[in-house]
Write an enzyme that holds these catalytic residues in place. Structure first.
Site, PDB file in Angstrom:
ATOM      1  N   GLY A  25     -46.452 -46.529 -20.340  1.00 27.18           N
ATOM      2  CA  GLY A  25     -45.004 -46.645 -20.118  1.00 27.18           C
ATOM      3  C   GLY A  25     -44.276 -46.893 -21.422  1.00 27.18           C
ATOM      4  NE  ARG A  28     -36.944 -46.090 -18.643  1.00 30.46           N
ATOM      5  CZ  ARG A  28     -36.158 -45.806 -17.615  1.00 30.46           C
ATOM      6  NH1 ARG A  28     -35.270 -44.844 -17.717  1.00 30.46           N
ATOM      7  NH2 ARG A  28     -36.246 -46.474 -16.479  1.00 30.46           N
ATOM      8  CE1 TYR A 168     -41.721 -53.906 -10.810  1.00 30.45           C
ATOM      9  CE2 TYR A 168     -41.084 -56.124 -10.164  1.00 30.45           C
ATOM     10  CZ  TYR A 168     -41.324 -55.186 -11.149  1.00 30.45           C
ATOM     11  OH  TYR A 168     -41.191 -55.535 -12.475  1.00 30.45           O
TER      12      TYR A 168
HETATM   13  N1  LIG Z   1     -36.885 -55.082 -17.463  1.00 25.74           N
HETATM   14  C1  LIG Z   1     -37.120 -56.205 -16.835  1.00 25.74           C
HETATM   15  O1  LIG Z   1     -36.235 -57.036 -16.637  1.00 25.74           O
HETATM   16  C2  LIG Z   1     -38.501 -56.530 -16.345  1.00 25.74           C
HETATM   17  C3  LIG Z   1     -38.689 -57.733 -15.674  1.00 25.74           C
HETATM   18  C4  LIG Z   1     -39.959 -58.068 -15.229  1.00 25.74           C
HETATM   19  C5  LIG Z   1     -41.022 -57.231 -15.459  1.00 25.74           C
HETATM   20  N2  LIG Z   1     -40.803 -56.051 -16.116  1.00 25.74           N
HETATM   21  C6  LIG Z   1     -41.977 -55.204 -16.322  1.00 25.74           C
HETATM   22  O2  LIG Z   1     -42.022 -54.745 -17.661  1.00 25.74           O
HETATM   23  C7  LIG Z   1     -42.575 -53.427 -17.704  1.00 25.74           C
HETATM   24  C8  LIG Z   1     -41.609 -52.483 -18.404  1.00 25.74           C
HETATM   25  O3  LIG Z   1     -40.364 -52.525 -17.736  1.00 25.74           O
HETATM   26  P1  LIG Z   1     -39.087 -51.712 -18.261  1.00 25.74           P
HETATM   27  O4  LIG Z   1     -37.902 -52.445 -17.756  1.00 25.74           O
HETATM   28  O5  LIG Z   1     -39.223 -51.435 -19.695  1.00 25.74           O
HETATM   29  O6  LIG Z   1     -39.235 -50.354 -17.397  1.00 25.74           O
HETATM   30  P2  LIG Z   1     -38.573 -48.930 -17.665  1.00 25.74           P
HETATM   31  O7  LIG Z   1     -38.337 -48.342 -16.307  1.00 25.74           O
HETATM   32  O8  LIG Z   1     -37.413 -49.005 -18.601  1.00 25.74           O
HETATM   33  O9  LIG Z   1     -39.745 -48.114 -18.387  1.00 25.74           O
HETATM   34  C9  LIG Z   1     -40.937 -47.840 -17.709  1.00 25.74           C
HETATM   35  C10 LIG Z   1     -41.672 -46.747 -18.447  1.00 25.74           C
HETATM   36  O10 LIG Z   1     -42.883 -46.501 -17.718  1.00 25.74           O
HETATM   37  C11 LIG Z   1     -43.008 -45.108 -17.472  1.00 25.74           C
HETATM   38  N3  LIG Z   1     -43.708 -44.912 -16.203  1.00 25.74           N
HETATM   39  C12 LIG Z   1     -43.307 -45.266 -14.974  1.00 25.74           C
HETATM   40  N4  LIG Z   1     -44.207 -44.878 -14.058  1.00 25.74           N
HETATM   41  C13 LIG Z   1     -45.205 -44.245 -14.728  1.00 25.74           C
HETATM   42  C14 LIG Z   1     -46.402 -43.600 -14.345  1.00 25.74           C
HETATM   43  N5  LIG Z   1     -46.745 -43.500 -13.048  1.00 25.74           N
HETATM   44  N6  LIG Z   1     -47.200 -43.082 -15.291  1.00 25.74           N
HETATM   45  C15 LIG Z   1     -46.854 -43.142 -16.609  1.00 25.74           C
HETATM   46  N7  LIG Z   1     -45.708 -43.720 -17.031  1.00 25.74           N
HETATM   47  C16 LIG Z   1     -44.896 -44.260 -16.111  1.00 25.74           C
HETATM   48  C17 LIG Z   1     -41.579 -44.577 -17.404  1.00 25.74           C
HETATM   49  O11 LIG Z   1     -41.532 -43.167 -17.671  1.00 25.74           O
HETATM   50  C18 LIG Z   1     -40.895 -45.411 -18.482  1.00 25.74           C
HETATM   51  O12 LIG Z   1     -41.023 -44.824 -19.755  1.00 25.74           O
HETATM   52  C19 LIG Z   1     -42.867 -53.057 -16.260  1.00 25.74           C
HETATM   53  O13 LIG Z   1     -44.206 -53.371 -15.953  1.00 25.74           O
HETATM   54  C20 LIG Z   1     -41.922 -53.934 -15.482  1.00 25.74           C
HETATM   55  O14 LIG Z   1     -42.359 -54.152 -14.160  1.00 25.74           O
HETATM   56  C21 LIG Z   1     -39.564 -55.676 -16.560  1.00 25.74           C
END
Ligand SMILES: NC(=O)c1ccc[n+]([C@@H]2O[C@H](COP(=O)([O-])OP(=O)(O)OC[C@H]3O[C@@H](n4cnc5c(N)ncnc54)[C@H](O)[C@@H]3O)[C@@H](O)[C@H]2O)c1
Length: 261
Positions: A25, A28, A168
């Site tokens: 992932g 981005r 989730y």
């Molecule tokens: N942003 C937040 O506030 C937050 C809070 C708690 C946890 N998280 C966790 O942090 C991590 C990153 O979050 P984010 O906000 O940067 O997410 P985001 O949606 O901005 O980015 C996720 C990335 O993962 C890729 N992705 C999604 N599904 C995929 C798949 N099946 N195969 C390959 N790539 C895939 C997407 O293309 C994207 O580039 C995640 O595990 C999320 O659950 C984020």
């Protein structure tokens, strides 16, 4: 001033091979910041994402020559495709020394309405992928006697938050336990496995939410603002480093004080 002497004979003291990190992932958001941070720390970084365009663009910006950053295209919910991606990294460089399981997606909705196929699909992306990737990468780490696995969990997995969907939250709770299971399996072999639990980090996901709702959410955070992806990345970079061999099976919170325990 005398002629400078090389500090060591390179034939008897070869430079250690540059470590390899695989970040899922990574196109981005938090994953992109983690990839950039690990690259800044001197690792070669493979950016795995289903968004190949985004991953390629970031890899190119990190290293225009392509020697230390590469994009690998895969959907982490597909075990065969994931295995091919790991093999591509291993044959181009070597099997990853550092694995960051970051790819995940949200699916807001009520626990009463969630479709069962959608439940399974989200679990495959957010939880099963952690099992699949760790099983693919950890054996080589164990063999070398050194490795780092960092799994992105979430406050939702600790508190059962519903904003990102009940499946989730359940998947992220599973990530926390799987982190401990792998940590116990690998602790005696120099391989640490830890979870980082962010909350309310400013990433593209938030772009679609109304400004007013975002402000209300920020007001509830003791630190008074959303987190930055770079703040999560700094912690992951630290956990992936040399000095953290005694931290394993831990969950580290990056949540601006939203949840204190
Ligand atoms: N942003 C937040 O506030 C937050 C809070 C708690 C946890 N998280 C966790 O942090 C991590 C990153 O979050 P984010 O906000 O940067 O997410 P985001 O949606 O901005 O980015 C996720 C990335 O993962 C890729 N992705 C999604 N599904 C995929 C798949 N099946 N195969 C390959 N790539 C895939 C997407 O293309 C994207 O580039 C995640 O595990 C999320 O659950 C984020």
């Amino acid at each position: 001033m005398g002629t400078p002497q090389p500090s060591a004979d390179p034939t008897t003291h070869p430079a250690p091979e540059r470590k390899v990190a695989l970040v899922t992932g990574a196109a981005r958001g938090i994953g992109a910041a983690i990839a950039a941070e690990l690259h800044r720390r001197g690792l070669r970084v493979a950016l795995l994402d289903q968004d190949d365009t985004g991953a390629r663009a970031l890899a190119k910006s990190l290293d225009p020559d392509g020697g230390s950053a590469m994009a690998v295209h895969a959907d982490v919910s597909d075990p065969e495709g994931t295995e091919r991606a790991v093999r591509a990294v291993s044959s181009a460089w070597r099997s990853p020394d550092v694995l960051v399981n970051n790819a995940a997606r949200t699916a807001p909705g009520s626990v009463w309405d969630v479709d069962l196929d959608e439940w399974d699909a989200l679990m495959a992306t957010n939880l099963r992928s952690v099992l699949v990737l760790t099983r693919l990468c950890a054996p080589a780490m164990r063999e070398r006697g050194w490795g780092r696995v960092v799994n992105l969990a979430s406050l939702a997995g600790q508190q059962g938050g519903l904003v990102a969907g009940p499946h989730y939250a359940a998947a992220k709770a599973g990530v926390l336990v799987l982190t401990k299971v792998f940590a116990q399996e690998l602790a005696a072999h120099g391989v640490t496995v830890n979870a980082v639990a962010p909350a309310a980090v400013q990433t593209p996901v938030m772009d679609d939410l109304p400004a007013e709702a975002l402000q209300r959410a920020a007001d509830r955070i003791p630190v008074g603002r959303f987190g930055r992806p770079e703040e999560v990345a700094a912690l992951v970079g630290h956990l992936a480093g040399e000095d953290t061999g005694y931290i394993t099976g831990a969950t580290l919170d990056v949540n601006g004080g939203l949840f204190m325990r």
